[in-house]
Scaffold this motif. Structure first.
Motif: not given
Length: 159
Positions: A2-4, A51, A53, A96, A99-100, A103
């Motif tokens: 996960i990333r911004t 964010h 995935a 995914h 995970a989102l 976060e």
């Protein structure tokens, strides 16, 4: 992973929103433009956050969460309202979506927010089962109301 989201992600976010609208049987309602998304997420006063995935093997985005802050007058603190959560069908079941949400829950805990809220369509039983498995509770005592289009304009012009 996960990333911004970054400004370079606007095209893929726009595409994922269109895919979500198709899934929710309302493609005609998804009218946001890439320019509007850029302004909302990365303009002078960002009103929303996103964010992504990303598939660990390919590095390609497979889902997203778009959210904004809300405020609870009863608790006296902010929370997160999850506007959209979407994972492409081919990537579902790989963690995914969880995970989102994890976060966003981490952001709530780290920042002292006390709520993470979202809506789900009543017919979307796969998503409801997923949310139930995480311990999320439906707020059945509330009914969502919305003003849009002509009704919103008519009321706003009375002011």
């Amino acid at each position: 992973m996960i990333r911004t989201a970054t400004p370079a992600d606007i095209p893929v976010i726009h595409t994922l929103i269109r895919e979500l609208a198709e899934y929710e049987k309302a493609p005609h309602e998804a009218k946001a433009t890439p320019e509007q998304l850029h302004e909302a997420l990365f303009g002078d006063s960002p009103a929303a956050y996103a964010h992504l995935a990303v598939d660990d093997r390919t590095g390609m985005p497979v889902g997203f969460a778009l959210w904004f802050l809300n405020f609870s007058t009863w608790r006296g603190v902010h929370g997160i309202h999850l506007e959209d959560l979407y994972v492409r069908p081919a990537a579902r079941g790989a963690g995914h979506g969880k995970a989102l949400l994890t976060e966003l829950a981490r952001l709530c805990v780290d920042r002292g927010y006390q709520r993470l809220e979202w809506s789900v369509l009543n017919w979307n039983t796969p998503s409801i089962a997923f949310y139930d498995s995480l311990g999320a509770l439906p707020q059945n005592e509330w009914t969502v109301y919305r003003l849009t289009d002509e009704a919103l304009t008519a009321l706003g012009e009375r002011a």
